[in-house]
Design a protein around this motif. Structure first.
Motif, PDB file in Angstrom:
ATOM      1  N   GLY A  47       0.809  -1.216   0.000  1.00  0.00           N
ATOM      2  CA  GLY A  47       0.000   0.000   0.000  1.00  0.00           C
ATOM      3  C   GLY A  47       0.840   1.262   0.000  1.00  0.00           C
ATOM      4  N   ASN A  48       1.823   1.336   0.878  1.00  0.00           N
ATOM      5  CA  ASN A  48       2.651   2.535   0.944  1.00  0.00           C
ATOM      6  C   ASN A  48       3.550   2.681  -0.278  1.00  0.00           C
ATOM      7  OD1 ASN A  48       2.118   3.841   3.688  1.00  0.00           O
ATOM      8  ND2 ASN A  48       2.505   1.735   4.296  1.00  0.00           N
ATOM      9  N   SER A  49       4.000   1.558  -0.839  1.00  0.00           N
ATOM     10  CA  SER A  49       4.790   1.621  -2.074  1.00  0.00           C
ATOM     11  C   SER A  49       3.954   2.164  -3.223  1.00  0.00           C
ATOM     12  CB  SER A  49       5.331   0.226  -2.427  1.00  0.00           C
ATOM     13  OG  SER A  49       6.200  -0.249  -1.433  1.00  0.00           O
ATOM     14  N   LEU A  50       2.693   1.739  -3.301  1.00  0.00           N
ATOM     15  CA  LEU A  50       1.802   2.243  -4.350  1.00  0.00           C
ATOM     16  C   LEU A  50       1.563   3.744  -4.206  1.00  0.00           C
ATOM     17  CD1 LEU A  50      -0.925  -0.554  -4.682  1.00  0.00           C
ATOM     18  CD2 LEU A  50       0.654   0.223  -6.458  1.00  0.00           C
ATOM     19  N   VAL A  51       1.358   4.202  -2.976  1.00  0.00           N
ATOM     20  CA  VAL A  51       1.138   5.633  -2.739  1.00  0.00           C
ATOM     21  C   VAL A  51       2.351   6.439  -3.178  1.00  0.00           C
ATOM     22  CG1 VAL A  51       0.887   7.375  -0.932  1.00  0.00           C
ATOM     23  CG2 VAL A  51      -0.549   5.343  -0.891  1.00  0.00           C
ATOM     24  N   LEU A  52       3.544   6.005  -2.783  1.00  0.00           N
ATOM     25  CA  LEU A  52       4.761   6.728  -3.146  1.00  0.00           C
ATOM     26  C   LEU A  52       5.006   6.689  -4.655  1.00  0.00           C
ATOM     27  CD1 LEU A  52       7.073   5.469  -0.245  1.00  0.00           C
ATOM     28  CD2 LEU A  52       6.153   7.776  -0.534  1.00  0.00           C
ATOM     29  N   ALA A  53       4.770   5.545  -5.273  1.00  0.00           N
ATOM     30  CA  ALA A  53       4.962   5.433  -6.718  1.00  0.00           C
ATOM     31  C   ALA A  53       3.957   6.293  -7.481  1.00  0.00           C
ATOM     32  CB  ALA A  53       4.830   3.969  -7.144  1.00  0.00           C
ATOM     33  N   ALA A  54       2.711   6.342  -6.993  1.00  0.00           N
ATOM     34  CA  ALA A  54       1.680   7.148  -7.659  1.00  0.00           C
ATOM     35  C   ALA A  54       2.031   8.632  -7.608  1.00  0.00           C
ATOM     36  CB  ALA A  54       0.326   6.902  -7.002  1.00  0.00           C
ATOM     37  N   VAL A  55       2.511   9.101  -6.459  1.00  0.00           N
ATOM     38  CA  VAL A  55       2.908  10.512  -6.337  1.00  0.00           C
ATOM     39  C   VAL A  55       4.133  10.790  -7.203  1.00  0.00           C
ATOM     40  CG1 VAL A  55       3.738  12.275  -4.736  1.00  0.00           C
ATOM     41  CG2 VAL A  55       1.918  10.726  -4.034  1.00  0.00           C
ATOM     42  N   TYR A  56       5.055   9.843  -7.276  1.00  0.00           N
ATOM     43  CA  TYR A  56       6.252  10.011  -8.107  1.00  0.00           C
ATOM     44  C   TYR A  56       5.872  10.125  -9.585  1.00  0.00           C
ATOM     45  CZ  TYR A  56      10.711   8.957 -10.354  1.00  0.00           C
ATOM     46  OH  TYR A  56      11.838   9.004 -11.151  1.00  0.00           O
ATOM     47  N   LYS A  57       4.858   9.355  -9.998  1.00  0.00           N
ATOM     48  CA  LYS A  57       4.441   9.361 -11.403  1.00  0.00           C
ATOM     49  C   LYS A  57       3.556  10.557 -11.746  1.00  0.00           C
ATOM     50  CE  LYS A  57       6.059   5.399 -13.088  1.00  0.00           C
ATOM     51  NZ  LYS A  57       6.862   5.303 -14.332  1.00  0.00           N
ATOM     52  N   ALA A  58       2.999  11.235 -10.737  1.00  0.00           N
ATOM     53  CA  ALA A  58       2.081  12.354 -10.978  1.00  0.00           C
ATOM     54  C   ALA A  58       2.636  13.624 -10.317  1.00  0.00           C
ATOM     55  CB  ALA A  58       0.690  12.027 -10.439  1.00  0.00           C
ATOM     56  N   PRO A  59       3.447  14.408 -11.040  1.00  0.00           N
ATOM     57  CA  PRO A  59       4.035  15.631 -10.457  1.00  0.00           C
ATOM     58  C   PRO A  59       2.991  16.634  -9.965  1.00  0.00           C
ATOM     59  CG  PRO A  59       5.128  15.049 -12.510  1.00  0.00           C
ATOM     60  CD  PRO A  59       3.926  14.167 -12.401  1.00  0.00           C
TER      61      PRO A  59
END
Length: 297
Positions: A47-59
């Motif tokens: 869950g936390n990896s997905l949140v961090l990856a999603a924010v990284y992919k969406a500036p």
């Protein structure tokens, strides 16, 4: 002679019993607790990896408030990735070294999570209190510096307390956690008062002019909604931490000298907060939920 043989026989029998008792593996409660930690650990990591990856992919999501949430996600990820595996190993194989490592890592990373949650509540208070100058007051750079400061302070204090002091001396740790709770409580009381005042002002404008200032009303409504979201996160954190805090407080003061093994579930509840947080983010924050779903697709 027979009496001596009988005594030796009894002593040998008692020694065999002690060996059997020492060779007994973890209790049922400990095994159950370990099994509970495994899915929580996996949910926390994923869950936390997905949140961090999603924010990284969406500036576009990298606002100061989302950066703070990412800081919370990083500490929660560390709990699932580092603390819980060590905790499970310690429970299954009672090694003194692992017990000390688990204690230090657990209180440090969980303390960082609690401190970051307090910073999030303070951020929402500033957003409502100073909404006209918030963007210049709270910047992404300042938020990142705040997160670095939180990590340094908590590593120094929490780790230092558990390295240099006896495990029972949790008073400094409790003082710091209490400070975080006071900060968050004051912030949310302030948020509630500001939200109520804005409601009265909007109602007064409607009665005097018929139509309130739409732009200001919409802005305050959005800020109030985000404050409510973070309040949900905060309540979840308090709910997960409170049983463990009560146990440690009473156990430290020797009230629960013969505490039941069932109290170990309070530690698992603290770890569960790291798995619950990403679920709450995706439930309460529409933009973040959309970014996560897009990433999954």
């Amino acid at each position: 002679m027979e009496d001596n043989d009988l005594k030796i026989s009894n002593a040998t029998h008692n020694l065999d019993i002690e060996k059997d008792e020492n060779s007994v593996g973890p209790s049922t409660i400990i095994l159950l607790n370990c099994f509970l930690n495994i899915p929580l650990m996996l949910i926390s990591i994923l869950g936390n990896s997905l949140v961090l990856a999603a924010v990284y992919k969406a500036p576009s999501l990298r606002s100061p408030s989302i950066v703070l949430l990412c800081g919370l996600a990083v500490s929660d990820l560390a709990v699932g990735l580092i603390v819980q595996p060590v905790f499970i190993a310690k429970e299954l194989d009672s090694v003194k070294f692992l017990a000390g490592v688990t204690r230090i890592l657990g209180v440090t990373f969980c303390g960082i999570s609690f401190a970051t949650m307090s910073a999030i509540s303070l951020d929402r208070f500033l957003a409502l209190k100073y909404h006209m100058i918030y963007n210049s007051l709270v910047t992404t750079v300042r938020v990142k510096l705040t997160l670095i400061f939180i990590w340094l302070v908590n590593f120094s204090i929490f780790s230092g307390v558990h390295v240099w002091y006896a495990p029972e001396q949790f008073y400094i740790s409790f003082g710091l956690v209490g400070f975080y709770m006071v900060v968050s409580t004051i912030a949310y009381v302030g948020i509630y008062r500001i939200a109520r005042r804005h409601q009265f002002e909007i109602h007064a404008q409607q009665q005097a002019m018929g139509v309130p200032n739409i732009k200001i009303t919409a802005n305050v409504t959005i800020l109030t909604r985000t404050a409510v979201n973070t309040f949900v996160f905060y309540i979840s954190t308090v709910f997960c931490y409170l049983p463990w805090s009560i146990y440690r407080l009473f156990y430290t003061n020797i009230v629960l000298k013969d505490a039941s093994d069932a109290w170990i579930f309070t530690g698992t509840l603290v770890f569960a907060n790291s798995a619950i947080n990403p679920v709450l983010y995706c439930w309460r924050l529409r933009e973040l939920r959309g970014a996560v779903l897009k990433l999954l697709r």
